[in-house]
Design an enzyme around this catalytic site. Structure first.
Site, short mmCIF file in Angstrom:
data_model
loop_
_atom_site.label_atom_id
_atom_site.label_comp_id
_atom_site.label_asym_id
_atom_site.label_seq_id
_atom_site.Cartn_x
_atom_site.Cartn_y
_atom_site.Cartn_z
N GLY A 28 84.17 -67.27 164.87
CA GLY A 28 83.15 -67.43 163.84
C GLY A 28 83.68 -68.23 162.68
O GLY A 28 84.78 -68.81 162.75
N GLY A 29 82.91 -68.27 161.61
CA GLY A 29 83.30 -69.07 160.46
C GLY A 29 84.48 -68.50 159.70
O GLY A 29 85.18 -69.24 159.00
N ASP A 143 75.11 -58.58 156.62
CA ASP A 143 75.01 -59.47 157.77
C ASP A 143 74.53 -58.71 159.00
O ASP A 143 75.06 -58.88 160.10
CB ASP A 143 76.36 -60.14 158.05
CG ASP A 143 76.22 -61.37 158.93
OD1 ASP A 143 75.14 -61.99 158.93
OD2 ASP A 143 77.19 -61.71 159.63
#
Length: 579
Positions: A28-29, A143
């Protein structure tokens, strides 16, 4: 967690002489997630390895560790447990998490949606139990999305990714706080307003909508979706998918109210509502176990448009075994998706239990029945193997230019690509920071993958540092997101050590992390007097006064060129002779 094995440089290494990294699951980021083995306790674990550009930021590491400790105190069977954290000597920052061996909710939605009300609640209630425990502890997830809900092979449901979200939010600029989550982002998150537990409530509402309908309420680019969250009300799921009880429509609409004050206060309040809806659902009846005869009810206009999983004909008990209150004087009964009269609303159709068919009605019914079979077959082909629906794996395109990333996604069978921009001090402008869903995720070809593209460093307002002491200015510069540049001294009547000039000036804009130069006051000039002979008098005066000297000009009669032909010093005064 999805098992998409992928080797990289970390696979096979041992962290802190205890955790063996085996294979990568996803990227992921912020981090990459690996399957690992705790060699001390001989058990599988999930290892979240923070990306290097975050791991080398002491402030981020400190915040991440603080959040991980808070998450580790969150003990609940419906929350992925944080088991350990560490920071190796060579700069690897990691979290050790409970390993969950089943699919994500994203994969379950792709396989089962649109879900029945009962199935959706069966998955949703454990999510709310775990989230309610977090909310009671004062935590906000920020999130919530199907990728962060994991299922064990035994069917247990667990919420993942507590612990790093707030650290990432504080570390990044406001425009990137919704990175990767715009589809589930509450309006206050999109608008960078203060958030609380109700932003998680909103995300649960969007996720419920997707479970019930098989799609998200808003589509398009990330910017279009974010704008919709702020400016539009989420529609009732029953407008897209038939057979959804009115109580679940109300559940989704209350969760997704644009005004946070109109939503349930937290996941605990939402859990009470979900449990009440679950109790109100009619019991599942096994018609094979009934000895009484049943009547076939021909498909109505409404049942013709039911999802492929719904039967074309429904059976209900004959009039003799229906409860008395379910029949009216016309001997009709309301048809709902569950075959129950428990929640009939005025607009729901009513049909005769024992209608007397006419030949024309029979012909129309036969035609409609054939059309429904053809439509069901087409939908089955489209959903199973139609163009654009084949499963595809999201490639890792982080760090590459956006045009290259789009070609790579297209080659992987992903043609529906959106772009969302975010400021980032590490990734060059025009290059990809991350994707949503993340690399190695499984998507259908028609699902959108969003590229989060760097705009370069954020442009920040430069505060006023003049008038502060040097130490105060240094702290203020760091807190404002800048670094301290060159520090020079200059004679001034201000108290010694006071900042008398800054560059760039206050009120201007500069890149996040860029240097701010300072000039501080001294009680007397500390510089040697420069040679200004040959310069114009104005230029010489300016450069000398900038260094703290007093300038006197001796201009003989008839001098017209204004050039310095001689200089001499008298203490802090420089006397210039001009020709």
């Amino acid at each position: 967690m999805p098992d998409h094995s992928q080797q990289d440089r970390l696979s096979g290494t041992l962290l802190d002489r205890r955790y063996r990294i085996q294979r990568r699951l996803a990227t992921g980021g912020t981090a990459s997630v690996y399957v690992g083995l705790d060699e001390r306790l001989d058990r599988p674990v999930a290892l979240k390895i923070i990306h290097g550009h975050y791991a080398h930021d002491p402030k981020f590491v400190e915040r991440a560790q603080r959040e991980a400790k808070a998450a580790a105190r969150l003990h609940h069977p419906n929350v992925v447990a944080v088991l350990d954290q560490g920071h190796t000597e060579d700069g690897v920052v990691y979290l050790v998490l409970e390993y969950v061996d089943g699919p994500t909710l994203r994969q379950v939605i792709a396989r089962e949606s649109p879900m029945t009300a009962r199935r959706a609640l069966e998955l949703l209630i454990p999510v709310l139990r775990g989230l309610a425990q977090a909310h009671r502890s004062g935590m906000v997830h920020r999130d919530i999305k199907p990728e962060n809900v994991l299922l064990t092979t035994g069917g247990d449901v667990k919420v993942a990714d507590f612990g790093l979200m707030r650290a990432v939010d504080e570390h990044t600029s406001t425009s990137s706080t919704i990175l990767g989550t715009v589809a589930y982002a509450a309006p206050e998150l999109v608008g960078h307003e203060p958030v609380d537990q109700r932003c998680d409530v909103y995300a649960v509402g969007i996720m419920t909508y997707e479970m019930l309908t098989g799609s998200r309420p808003y589509t398009g680019t990330a910017l279009q979706v974010a704008t919709s969250h702020v400016s539009r009300d989420v529609p009732a799921p029953s407008r897209t998918s038939h057979g959804i009880p009115g109580s679940l429509d109300e559940f989704v609409l209350r969760c997704t109210a644009r005004d946070p004050r109109a939503r349930p206060a937290d996941a605990a309040a939402l859990l009470d509502l979900a449990l009440a809806i679950q109790r109100s659902l009619p019991p599942v009846i096994d018609s094979a176990s009934l000895d009484q005869p049943t009547d076939l009810i021909p498909p109505s206009d409404e049942t013709q448009s039911l999802p492929r999983s719904a039967p074309a004909y429904r059976t209900v008990p004959a009039a003799g075994i229906l409860p008395r209150e379910d029949l009216d004087a016309t001997r009709t009964v309301a048809i709902t998706a569950a075959g129950s009269t428990a929640h009939r609303t005025p607009e729901q159709p009513r049909v005769m239990l024992n209608p007397q068919p006419e030949p024309l009605h029979l012909a129309i019914g036969a035609v409609l029945f054939v059309l429904s079979l053809a439509l069901a077959g087409f939908l089955g082909w489209w959903l199973a193997s139609g163009p654009g629906t084949a499963a595809a794996t999201v490639p890792d395109v982080s760090g590459v230019p956006v045009a290259t990333a789009e070609r790579t996604l297209d080659a992987a069978g992903i043609s529906n690509v959106g772009v969302h921009t975010a400021t980032n001090a590490q990734i060059p402008a025009g290059s990809v920071i991350a994707t949503d869903p993340g690399a190695s995720s499984q998507v259908r070809g028609i699902e959108q993958v969003v590229l989060v593209v760097s705009e370069g460093p954020a442009q920040l307002d430069v505060p006023l540092f003049e008038g502060m002491s040097l130490d105060e200015a240094r702290n203020a510069i760091s807190q404002a997101g800048f670094s301290v540049g060159a520090v020079q001294s200059r004679f001034s009547e201000e108290p010694e050590g006071t900042v008398v000039e800054q560059q760039p000036a206050s009120g201007s804009k500069a890149e996040e992390g860029s240097a701010v130069g300072l000039t501080v006051a001294t009680a007397s000039p500390t510089e040697e007097v420069p040679n200004v002979v040959g310069q114009t008098v104005d230029s010489a005066r300016e450069s000398l006064e900038e260094l703290g000297f007093t300038v006197e000009v001796n201009r003989p009669v008839g001098s017209t060129l204004d050039r310095v032909i001689h200089q001499r010093e008298d203490g802090d005064t420089v006397i210039l002779t001009v020709f």
